[in-house]
Design an enzyme around this catalytic site. Structure first.
Site, mmCIF file in Angstrom:
data_model
loop_
_atom_site.group_PDB
_atom_site.id
_atom_site.type_symbol
_atom_site.label_atom_id
_atom_site.label_comp_id
_atom_site.label_asym_id
_atom_site.label_seq_id
_atom_site.Cartn_x
_atom_site.Cartn_y
_atom_site.Cartn_z
ATOM 1 N N HIS A 50 12.043 45.338 -14.586
ATOM 2 C CA HIS A 50 12.604 46.687 -14.625
ATOM 3 C C HIS A 50 14.101 46.559 -14.369
ATOM 4 O O HIS A 50 14.550 45.653 -13.677
ATOM 5 C CB HIS A 50 11.934 47.495 -13.513
ATOM 6 N N ASP A 58 9.576 42.721 -6.616
ATOM 7 C CA ASP A 58 9.551 44.128 -7.003
ATOM 8 C C ASP A 58 8.088 44.550 -7.104
ATOM 9 O O ASP A 58 7.402 44.205 -8.068
ATOM 10 C CB ASP A 58 10.256 44.305 -8.347
ATOM 11 N N GLN A 106 5.142 48.578 -9.061
ATOM 12 C CA GLN A 106 3.904 48.814 -9.803
ATOM 13 C C GLN A 106 2.715 48.118 -9.155
ATOM 14 O O GLN A 106 1.590 48.249 -9.643
ATOM 15 C CB GLN A 106 4.039 48.348 -11.263
ATOM 16 N N LYS A 158 5.339 56.739 -6.864
ATOM 17 C CA LYS A 158 4.401 56.122 -7.809
ATOM 18 C C LYS A 158 3.030 55.900 -7.186
ATOM 19 O O LYS A 158 2.112 55.424 -7.836
ATOM 20 C CB LYS A 158 4.954 54.774 -8.292
ATOM 21 N N CYS A 211 12.819 51.862 -18.853
ATOM 22 C CA CYS A 211 13.805 51.224 -17.980
ATOM 23 C C CYS A 211 13.591 49.713 -17.930
ATOM 24 O O CYS A 211 13.739 49.089 -16.874
ATOM 25 C CB CYS A 211 13.770 51.792 -16.564
#
Ligand SMILES: Cc1ncc(COP(=O)(O)O)c(C=O)c1O
Ligand SMILES: Cc1ncc(COP(=O)(O)O)c(C=O)c1O
Lengths: 143, 402, 402, 143
Positions: free
Chosen positions: B116, B193, B196, B219, B356
């Site tokens: 991302h 990261d 997700q 999220k 993104c």
């Protein structure tokens, strides 16, 4: 016809598949403006040549969805040959129509009238606007 | 877990015709989270850490209790959890504070085209400023980060490895634990990261032994404007703050000042109090269901949908073997933004664009993709309606001349 | 405006015994704002700028509408309003982006001892890094920034003036318009901390001609986790972003990227969407009442309370002539933290401490102060009960031997 | 007595006004720990000297409210001369009492028992804790 069919009318598809006046020129007598739609990646550059108060030529290039690309083609066909003032009036009327504002129905939008259906799809108004806004920009630049 | 019962917790799904398939962009919110926000604003909407009166004490307790919940959620310690504005902010703290202060032109930073923008651009900036070299793990032909390829770029110059845990476009799970082990062997730190991953996957920072990890509240059923940065104590301790002011300082003199310890050093000003408290409620909700159950459910929906999509002519799927609930696809010769308007007409919310993550879109050699992402509130019926809509969209655009 | 009617809008004040005198730390929230947050989470809780489906379009419209409301609120233009996590974050952007990139060791930065830490520490950092000299406006004997004293420190080397519009400890209004004019005459830019001004005072950025201005949502009836940075177009245009990723970029390549224009360049990642929308509702609420009416009301309560406090022996007031609704005081020989527990017992919420402004506390030569701050929901009865409580506190502590 | 009177009992005031063992020593045989309460600015440093398993001496200095300062004084008086283990047990019992946890009522808290009232004022628990926590810290340091 339902809203979606109204949106993707024959004339839009025709311009999408057979774009007119596409491809930029390397000619300093043209004014160029580029506009992007950050939300979906549409990216259009418009070049305009004005001579003696007349829109002599419009060229454009870029990428985007069918609404975006076809509206650039329709815009160029509609405005080439018009007096600058008339072209600006048509543009203003067109943009008002898209955004559901009051607009002067006496102004002849020619083929551009098919984009009337876009006002049912607020998320797509920008797609149908950016080529025209870029055109406006080229005129403002030349003033 | 029963998605038909869970659906009832989500006020937005009172609209029975709505099919929400854009959780990877932002999830819907259950009433338990919305009520918690209301509770803060209606019962103890005061500032934290500052007042010595009771209401402010309650607000502070609730805020810090959310920090403890975040600790448990990813198995971290109290002073390792910094509340931020979101995953992007969290990743930027790592790059600006750790990266800019520890890297030189002799060093290398490993990232990937699967990142991302929030995980690649901060490191581009670090690379521009420090002249450390930005190195991309070559993706395999499926578009995955593999151990084999990772080993090709890892070396003694590697100082930072910045990769995703789960990709927001391809839904692949990165073999992060092994990557971390390999990275530590050469003395590199790893920044994960997990934007997700956190909503969909049990995370144990001690088990994977990552150095930094970031995720967002919005999220994972939580409010907007709140995120979490995990950092190992020893690292956070040495890192300078990036924002100054408010509550992050200890003693302030005219020309110098000292900072509080972590996590407060990184929380300048009034924090997103309601956001943090709401995130705590979101974590409770997920824990009650069991995150493993959510993962199984999503995977089931995704496998089912992929199998049906594969039967539809003109549909191209870019990540059919993904381990999580994300499907990236296109309808041949239909621009995704045109397609998504069709789905919208069927009240199906899904993403079209570069998500993104332009690098992976360029890697795929497409202009954009359609993306569907499932969560706990989706059902098999949602999948069926979506599949039906894809067929109709295909037919519609073909007949329109696309 | 009728505070008795307004009170009914604040759910927390259903507790009729509660007297909230800590608005300067964070204000209470009316149901109109809480309902707006709920509306977002229950009706269109999607991400902004990204989806091309209708719900996301609605969320984006609401988010950008709040930006337009912020424009009107302070008379700015659309692309001059950046949404941030709060005033502290906003002031840090100015220091880190403008300050670090424009100052050198030849330059001077003017601040004051009347600043909140969020306006002084970012500039200490800029001074440390760039070696620009940090210069303090001498305060007059009341503790005010005066034009006369400002002129003493302003000179051709001054490049940045960073001052508050209203002090959070003393409640004084800085003669900011004249300061800005003088500063521009020597070519300096002015960054205004309006965290305590925005909730209480009409701000017109074009009239005062400031270069930057910052404030927070939570102090003006809005949610936590949202703030506003105003910056003049020409300045924002030249400034580099501080956070990278998410939605702030234009084209992203492997080793370089371009940014969107302001304000998006400074809004990396998913913004505090609900916070921004809630702030819009807060501004509507304030506009409906008329901010001038709020200011008059607060001043009336403050003047009344000061006049009564002055009659109580052992009470010391530090700012009796303040133009706004803030009173800083102490009870002789009673530590403010002891005092505040007494007030808390009477269900009166107020601050004791250094109010994140240690420099002015040191300037006052005290360890801490008690602070009362009024807002639109306070009434004369609140003042009377507070004054009564001060008397009782004084008596109690004296009899306990303080 | 109401809760507030209970909180500000005579003994607390006595120690607040006449603090015992106050002032730090420049002596390396003492272990020192400083703790601050970020929410209100209380700031206490405690020094402890342990010899043969006995708390030989405790000194402290700092600033804070009456609860904070007096509790440092009471802590020093209570713990000096105790066996290290007993001092730690008292400290643990005291901290449990403050935070409304179960605590062993057989442990003699001596004068420190007067801080029982603090549990009615959750916002002040930290004030009454930090000197004791700093003491705990000095013992952990010395191990
Ligand atoms: C993989 C990944 N990383 C980072 C982010 C950034 O999260 P946020 O926008 O909440 O800061 C996202 C969200 O779009 C994401 O999907
Ligand atoms: C004058 C002043 N400036 C800045 C701030 C910082 O605001 P925030 O904590 O919302 O970032 C405050 C709030 O405490 C303030 O009173």
């Amino acid at each position: 016809m339902n809203d979606l069919e109204l949106l993707y009318r024959q004339v839009i598809m025709e311009h999408y598949k057979n774009p007119r006046n596409k491809g930029l020129l390397d000619d300093p007598t043209y004014k160029a403006v580029r506009i992007k739609n950050p939300s979906c990646g549409d990216d259009i550059t418009v070049q305009t040549k004005v001579e003696n108060g007349v829109i002599k030529d419009i060229r454009y290039d870029g990428t985007g969805c069918s609404i975006c690309c076809s509206s650039a083609s329709v815009m160029s066909e509609t405005l080439i040959g018009k007096l600058k003032e008339d072209a600006m009036t048509i543009t203003e009327t067109y943009l008002n129509m898209l955004t559901n504002k009051e607009f002067d129905t006496n102004v002849d939008l020619e083929e551009a009238i098919v984009y009337r259906g876009v006002n049912k799809f607020p998320a797509r108004i920008k797609c149908a606007s950016i080529a025209w806004k870029a055109f406006e920009g080229t005129i403002e630049e030349s003033e | 877990m029963d998605p038909y019962i869970l659906k009832k917790d989500f006020p937005i799904l009172d609209d029975k015709t709505l099919i929400y398939l854009d959780t990877a962009a932002s999830s819907l919110k259950p009433k338990q989270v919305i009520n918690k926000l209301e509770e803060y604003y209606e019962k103890y909407s005061t500032n934290v850490h500052r007042g010595v009166y009771n209401l402010s004490y309650v607000a502070t307790e609730m805020y810090e209790q959310s920090r403890r919940k975040a600790c448990e959620f990813i198995n971290a310690d109290f002073d390792e959890i910094v509340f931020t504005r979101g995953a992007s902010s969290a990743l930027n703290i790592v790059a600006s504070s750790y990266g800019l202060n520890n890297l030189t032109s002799d060093d290398e930073i490993i990232v990937s085209e699967l990142e991302h923008h929030s995980q690649v651009l901060p490191w581009q900036n670090v690379s521009n400023i420090t002249k450390a070299k930005l190195v991309y793990v070559p993706l395999n032909k499926e578009g995955r980060i593999t151990i084999e390829n990772f080993k090709k770029v890892l070396n003694n110059k590697t100082k930072v490895v910045a990769l995703n845990y789960v990709s927001n476009v391809m839904g692949y799970v990165t073999p992060i634990k092994e990557i971390i082990k390999l990275s530590h062997n050469v003395g590199a730190i790893v920044c994960v990261d997990a934007a997700q991953a956190a909503p969909h996957k049990k995370i144990d920072v001690k088990d994977i032994d990552c150095d930094f990890l970031a995720f967002s509240g919005h999220k994972m059923l939580g409010p907007t404007g709140i995120g979490v940065l995990f950092g190992k104590k020893e690292l956070l301790k040495e890192m300078p703050p990036i924002e100054f002011g408010g509550d992050m300082n200890d003693n302030v003199n005219l020309y110098d000042a000292t900072w509080k310890d972590s996590p407060y050093k990184f929380e300048a000003g009034t924090p997103p109090i309601a956001g943090a408290i709401g995130l705590g409620a979101a974590m409770d909700y997920i824990n009650d269901i069991g995150i493993e159950n959510i993962a199984i459910h999503e995977k089931k929906l995704k496998d089912y949908t992929v199998s049906k999509l594969l039967e539809i002519e003109d549909v191209v799927i870019y990540n059919k073997d993904a381990e999580t609930g994300i499907i990236s696809f296109n309808i041949n010769s239909v621009h995704p933004h045109d397609a998504v308007t069709f789905f919208d007409g069927d009240n199906i919310c899904m993403r079209a664009g570069h998500h993104c993550a332009q690098l992976i879109i360029k890697w795929l050699k497409v202009v954009a993709t359609l993306r569907v992402s499932f969560y706990l509130y989706n059902t098999i019926e949602d999948c069926d309606r979506f599949i039906e809509s894809v067929k109709n969209a295909r037919d519609f655009f073909k007949s329109a001349g696309f």
